[in-house]
Design a protein around this motif. Sequence first.
Motif, PDB file in Angstrom:
ATOM      1  N   ARG A   1     -15.450  -9.358 -13.473  1.00 54.73           N
ATOM      2  CA  ARG A   1     -15.973  -8.297 -13.854  1.00 54.73           C
ATOM      3  C   ARG A   1     -18.133  -8.355 -13.927  1.00 54.73           C
ATOM      4  O   ARG A   1     -18.566  -7.427 -12.924  1.00 54.73           O
TER       5      ARG A   1
ATOM      6  N   ASP B   1     -18.753  -9.390 -10.409  1.00 53.13           N
ATOM      7  CA  ASP B   1     -18.666  -8.693  -8.989  1.00 53.13           C
ATOM      8  C   ASP B   1     -19.393  -7.420  -9.156  1.00 53.13           C
ATOM      9  O   ASP B   1     -20.206  -6.908  -8.024  1.00 53.13           O
TER      10      ASP B   1
ATOM     11  N   ARG C   1     -13.777  -2.300 -10.029  1.00 51.77           N
ATOM     12  CA  ARG C   1     -12.981  -2.633  -8.894  1.00 51.77           C
ATOM     13  C   ARG C   1     -12.772  -1.758  -7.708  1.00 51.77           C
ATOM     14  O   ARG C   1     -13.286  -1.728  -6.721  1.00 51.77           O
TER      15      ARG C   1
ATOM     16  N   TYR D   1     -12.429  -3.600 -15.867  1.00 58.57           N
ATOM     17  CA  TYR D   1     -12.186  -4.458 -14.687  1.00 58.57           C
ATOM     18  C   TYR D   1     -11.996  -3.194 -13.858  1.00 58.57           C
ATOM     19  O   TYR D   1     -12.268  -3.480 -12.337  1.00 58.57           O
TER      20      TYR D   1
END
Length: 560
Positions: free
Chosen positions: A138, A141, A263, A259
């Motif tokens: 996480r 990203d 996403r 997470y």
Amino acid sequence: PSQRESIRRMLAERSKKSLSRVIGIAAIEVLLFIISLIPPLFEKLSIETSLFSNETAVSIIGIILLVVAGGLYADKLKYGFETLFGLKPTAESAVSVACVTALIQAVYAAVTGSNAFCVAALALILVSSAADMLDNKRILDNFAVCAFKYENASFAVHTLENEAEKFEIGRGILMGNPSILYSSAVAFPEKFIEKSRENPVDPSYSSASVFAAAGLSILAAVICGFKLHSFSQAFGAFACAFCCAGGIVLKFMPSFALYNANRKLNAHGTMITSIPVADNIKQANAVAVDAENIFDLSQCTMHGMKDFKNMRIDDVLLYAAAVVIRSGGPLKESFRSVIDGQEDLLPSVKELVYEDKMGITGRIADQKVLLGNRNMLIHHNIEIPSEKYEAKYSKGGRKVIYLACNGKLCALFVVSYKADKKIGQQLKELEKNGISLLVRTNDVNITEGFIAKTFGINKSNIKVLSSVASRLYKRRKEALTEKLPAGIIHSGSAYTMLSAVTESCRLSSRSKLSFGISLALSVIGGIITAMMLTGNVGAFAGTLATIFIFASSLISSLVS
């Protein structure tokens, strides 16, 4: 900014390392799970082997594999003991205690030939390392969004800090101390790593969970000890119960929820660094937006006009387009299409002022121009048609806007508005979470009642900002902040902003829910342990405890 590539490599390496650790620990867990099943199965099937004739070999293998897995997870186990000895235990503390207890019990089991519970302790290590893996992925990203997605300024969601501005902007809808969210450009979101690593769980929750697990494990040990009259069985019950009741859900659930939320958000160029950031967002009681950002501009249309012959028709169109485009709002794209996008044709508009609930005044070529509703024309002593006449044009949800110049009525425009469906869902989520909507607009048709009807939300939850409040908000919204702590970063659209706000509300609520779920599963784990070890499935206790741990993690995932 110059460090972003080296930081990205560092984060990528951490993510890769945590993934490799999960794969390694998972392989060890699968191997030990299979091995732990063999003795009781062989016994049920009356199969005899020299290697698995008793539990001693399984206990020794379990000790070896648990030590290997513990070595892979040594840094977190060390941190768990540090927080435990500091009397502020965390989820890692529960894993550390469970592993040491299971290791001691396995050594004893190897000597006595009783059941060992290394497989259950390994399950805790695997779930905890999976949570770490999700955290590292996480963060990696999110860093791509924070540092690479936007070459110039990104946009951040934060709260108004000036007390006078908060009072004026929140006037009429907010009680007490207002906390108003808005979005503005930020040149450099700082403290990204620090904010991303913030503890997702209130320390008091973690401590309570660990102490509750210890209490339940002692209770399970006492029950088994009294019923089976065996110290080894009692100690085994403590080890098994602590694995089941250790509260690993309290770590896994927030990590999985954060997470999973990011996403979805990352796909739209948005990120939330941590649960504490989400908690702060949920404390807000209002969010401010521009009207043009919540409507579908491609579907907001000027259908036609009625000319009153007091001005050249081409000047009527140019004057109206100039005022609408300069002031902004849902209709600006429609009026831009009227002039084929040739804004160089538009006359200059000066002294542009929004008169609350009436419309816009401005000056074009030394002529006073009004664009608004019939109340504005009445206020400026301009003769207007009857309401019956107006009603002919405002059918089927359509609205009218009048244009007047130098005290004479020049035209009536028939317009309509279309809500952005994606925004509508976000506004309903805001309402559910008790967050009011503050709207800046220069379009007289955009009222609290119209917004409520268009988006299907409660009128009492909406406030159209006054002209004074609108100017204050606009100034803040358009200001570039050099540095802000990285919290919520997004593309600048109302959809990505509101998505992040509503997702923050969900995250905050579910992170608190995880404490209740953790305690409930701890109680269930303690009860199941006592029932297994005093019943006729004691030989399968370690295997069933492992299944319970993974089932608890799965349940927490579904809730998240």
